[in-house]
Design a protein around this motif. Structure first.
Motif, PDB file in Angstrom:
ATOM      1  N   MET A  64      16.889 -20.185  -1.789  1.00  6.83           N
ATOM      2  CA  MET A  64      17.871 -18.156  -2.306  1.00  6.83           C
ATOM      3  C   MET A  64      16.716 -17.633  -3.491  1.00  6.83           C
ATOM      4  N   LYS A  65      16.082 -18.010  -4.007  1.00  5.57           N
ATOM      5  CA  LYS A  65      15.812 -17.702  -5.632  1.00  5.57           C
ATOM      6  C   LYS A  65      13.740 -17.794  -4.947  1.00  5.57           C
ATOM      7  N   VAL A  66      12.967 -18.818  -4.298  1.00  5.87           N
ATOM      8  CA  VAL A  66      12.044 -19.099  -3.466  1.00  5.87           C
ATOM      9  C   VAL A  66      12.285 -17.510  -2.305  1.00  5.87           C
ATOM     10  N   ALA A  67      13.239 -17.609  -1.425  1.00  8.41           N
ATOM     11  CA  ALA A  67      12.530 -16.903  -0.953  1.00  8.41           C
ATOM     12  C   ALA A  67      12.476 -15.282  -0.630  1.00  8.41           C
ATOM     13  N   SER A  68      13.946 -14.713  -2.021  1.00 10.67           N
ATOM     14  CA  SER A  68      13.792 -13.705  -2.995  1.00 10.67           C
ATOM     15  C   SER A  68      12.594 -13.726  -3.969  1.00 10.67           C
ATOM     16  N   LEU A  69      11.850 -14.259  -4.107  1.00  9.18           N
ATOM     17  CA  LEU A  69      10.837 -14.127  -4.583  1.00  9.18           C
ATOM     18  C   LEU A  69       9.176 -14.017  -3.912  1.00  9.18           C
ATOM     19  N   LEU A  70       9.551 -14.269  -2.259  1.00  9.91           N
ATOM     20  CA  LEU A  70       8.575 -14.365  -1.742  1.00  9.91           C
ATOM     21  C   LEU A  70       8.814 -12.306  -1.099  1.00  9.91           C
ATOM     22  N   PHE A  71      10.123 -12.209  -0.852  1.00  8.42           N
ATOM     23  CA  PHE A  71      10.086 -11.145  -0.867  1.00  8.42           C
ATOM     24  C   PHE A  71       9.784 -10.226  -1.717  1.00  8.42           C
ATOM     25  N   VAL A  72       9.778 -10.299  -2.474  1.00 11.67           N
ATOM     26  CA  VAL A  72       9.406 -10.263  -3.508  1.00 11.67           C
ATOM     27  C   VAL A  72       7.949  -9.344  -3.898  1.00 11.67           C
ATOM     28  N   VAL A  73       6.946 -10.837  -3.745  1.00  8.78           N
ATOM     29  CA  VAL A  73       5.676 -10.347  -3.308  1.00  8.78           C
ATOM     30  C   VAL A  73       5.455  -9.314  -2.397  1.00  8.78           C
ATOM     31  N   SER A  74       6.085  -9.749  -0.953  1.00  6.62           N
ATOM     32  CA  SER A  74       5.901  -8.350  -0.140  1.00  6.62           C
ATOM     33  C   SER A  74       6.423  -7.090  -0.612  1.00  6.62           C
ATOM     34  N   LEU A  75       7.399  -6.890  -0.927  1.00 11.75           N
ATOM     35  CA  LEU A  75       7.885  -5.410  -1.588  1.00 11.75           C
ATOM     36  C   LEU A  75       6.120  -5.331  -2.651  1.00 11.75           C
ATOM     37  N   LEU A  76       6.016  -5.884  -3.122  1.00  9.23           N
ATOM     38  CA  LEU A  76       5.099  -4.848  -4.200  1.00  9.23           C
ATOM     39  C   LEU A  76       3.675  -4.974  -3.738  1.00  9.23           C
ATOM     40  N   SER A  77       3.200  -6.123  -2.503  1.00  6.91           N
ATOM     41  CA  SER A  77       1.593  -6.230  -1.877  1.00  6.91           C
ATOM     42  C   SER A  77       1.895  -4.756  -0.948  1.00  6.91           C
ATOM     43  N   HIS A  78       3.372  -4.689  -0.522  1.00 12.16           N
ATOM     44  CA  HIS A  78       3.417  -3.979   0.899  1.00 12.16           C
ATOM     45  C   HIS A  78       3.341  -2.184   0.145  1.00 12.16           C
ATOM     46  N   ALA A  79       4.210  -2.089  -1.042  1.00 11.02           N
ATOM     47  CA  ALA A  79       4.025  -1.727  -2.330  1.00 11.02           C
ATOM     48  C   ALA A  79       2.464  -0.721  -1.988  1.00 11.02           C
ATOM     49  N   TRP A  80       1.967  -1.616  -3.277  1.00 10.91           N
ATOM     50  CA  TRP A  80       0.594  -1.224  -3.573  1.00 10.91           C
ATOM     51  C   TRP A  80      -0.469  -0.848  -2.396  1.00 10.91           C
ATOM     52  N   ILE A  81      -0.187  -1.944  -1.255  1.00 14.63           N
ATOM     53  CA  ILE A  81      -1.571  -1.603   0.437  1.00 14.63           C
ATOM     54  C   ILE A  81      -1.327  -0.040   1.006  1.00 14.63           C
ATOM     55  N   GLY A  82       0.356   0.455   0.244  1.00 19.30           N
ATOM     56  CA  GLY A  82       0.714   1.607   1.167  1.00 19.30           C
ATOM     57  C   GLY A  82       0.754   2.756  -0.180  1.00 19.30           C
ATOM     58  N   LEU A  83       0.553   2.811  -1.197  1.00 17.24           N
ATOM     59  CA  LEU A  83       0.410   3.499  -2.233  1.00 17.24           C
ATOM     60  C   LEU A  83      -1.210   3.719  -2.457  1.00 17.24           C
ATOM     61  N   ARG A  84      -2.253   3.283  -1.827  1.00 14.51           N
ATOM     62  CA  ARG A  84      -3.352   3.083  -2.054  1.00 14.51           C
ATOM     63  C   ARG A  84      -3.366   4.063  -0.630  1.00 14.51           C
TER      64      ARG A  84
END
Lengths: 117, 123
Positions: free
Chosen positions: A55-75
């Motif tokens: 669950m830690k690994v899956a959640s961290l992968l979610f956070v990585v996805s979320l942050l990069s997704h958000a950065w690309i979207g804001l860009r």
């Protein structure tokens, strides 16, 4: 020949935006089912949810996805609306601010998740 | 050489088709969620830290302001998710016909609203 920046970066980001979206679309329902399956949600149960390593690994992968997704979207949004001859620097500053903010969030998220024993 | 096209950008008078409306909401909810990330991370940290922290977060989302924010964020997430799945469908060529595209636009709009209200109405 070495490629310096250029035309393929946009395509890479376009593709990564989709890949991160797919991961989040899979993670969110799984997490929601896990969180809603318990009878009463208290602090102990909530922590227990993040206790297993998977669950830690899956959640961290979610956070990585979320942050990069958000950065690309804001860009994408900045490219559309912060758009004029003199806007290159303001735009770069905005990219920088959100890159620093989100990288900070990533390190913070690691600390939060791995503080749960 | 810039061709002189007529353009019309009066936001009060522009009537977007449903697909355009859902699409601009996809962008707006995305921007809102992106800005909310640090605050949600703070709430996660607090709720995992101690029973008191958990109670503080639960108390906040139990109050009227927190309830409203929670409802708004849940709706934003669901709308962004459903409209995003719709766009993923377009990427692989599914649902591009006019009627189908309109149906899925209405579906994502309504489903996100209903599910968000159901979740925060029941809790």
């Amino acid at each position: 020949m070495r490629r310096v920046g250029g035309a393929h970066r946009g395509l890479d980001m376009w593709l990564f935006q989709r890949a991160s979206a797919v991961y989040m679309a899979l993670f969110i329902p799984v997490f929601a089912v896990c969180a809603l399956a318990v009878d009463t949600m208290d602090h102990e149960t909530w922590r227990g949810l993040f206790a297993p390593v998977w669950m830690k690994v899956a959640s961290l992968l979610f956070v990585v996805s979320l942050l990069s997704h958000a950065w690309i979207g804001l860009r994408e949004i900045f490219i559309d609306y912060v758009h004029c001859a003199r806007c290159v620097w303001p735009r770069l500053v905005l990219y920088f601010i959100f890159a620093v903010l989100y990288l900070g969030c990533l390190v913070w998220a690691i600390d939060i998740l791995w503080s749960v024993q | 050489m810039t061709p002189q096209r007529p353009f019309f950008l009066d936001l009060r008078q522009i009537r977007l088709p449903i697909g355009g409306f859902v699409s601009i909401l996809h962008r707006a909810t995305g921007a809102g969620l992106a800005l909310a990330v640090p605050f949600l991370l703070y709430a996660l940290a607090l709720s995992l830290e101690s029973p008191e922290g958990f109670a503080a977060v639960a108390g906040f989302f139990g109050g009227w302001l927190g309830w409203l924010i929670g409802l708004g964020l849940t709706w934003a997430l669901l709308h962004h998710l459903f409209a995003g799945l719709r766009h993923l469908g377009f990427d692989v060529g599914w649902g591009e016909e006019k009627t189908r595209a309109r149906q899925t636009a209405w579906l994502s709009l309504v489903a996100a609203l209903v599910l968000a209200i159901l979740f925060w109405g029941l809790s």
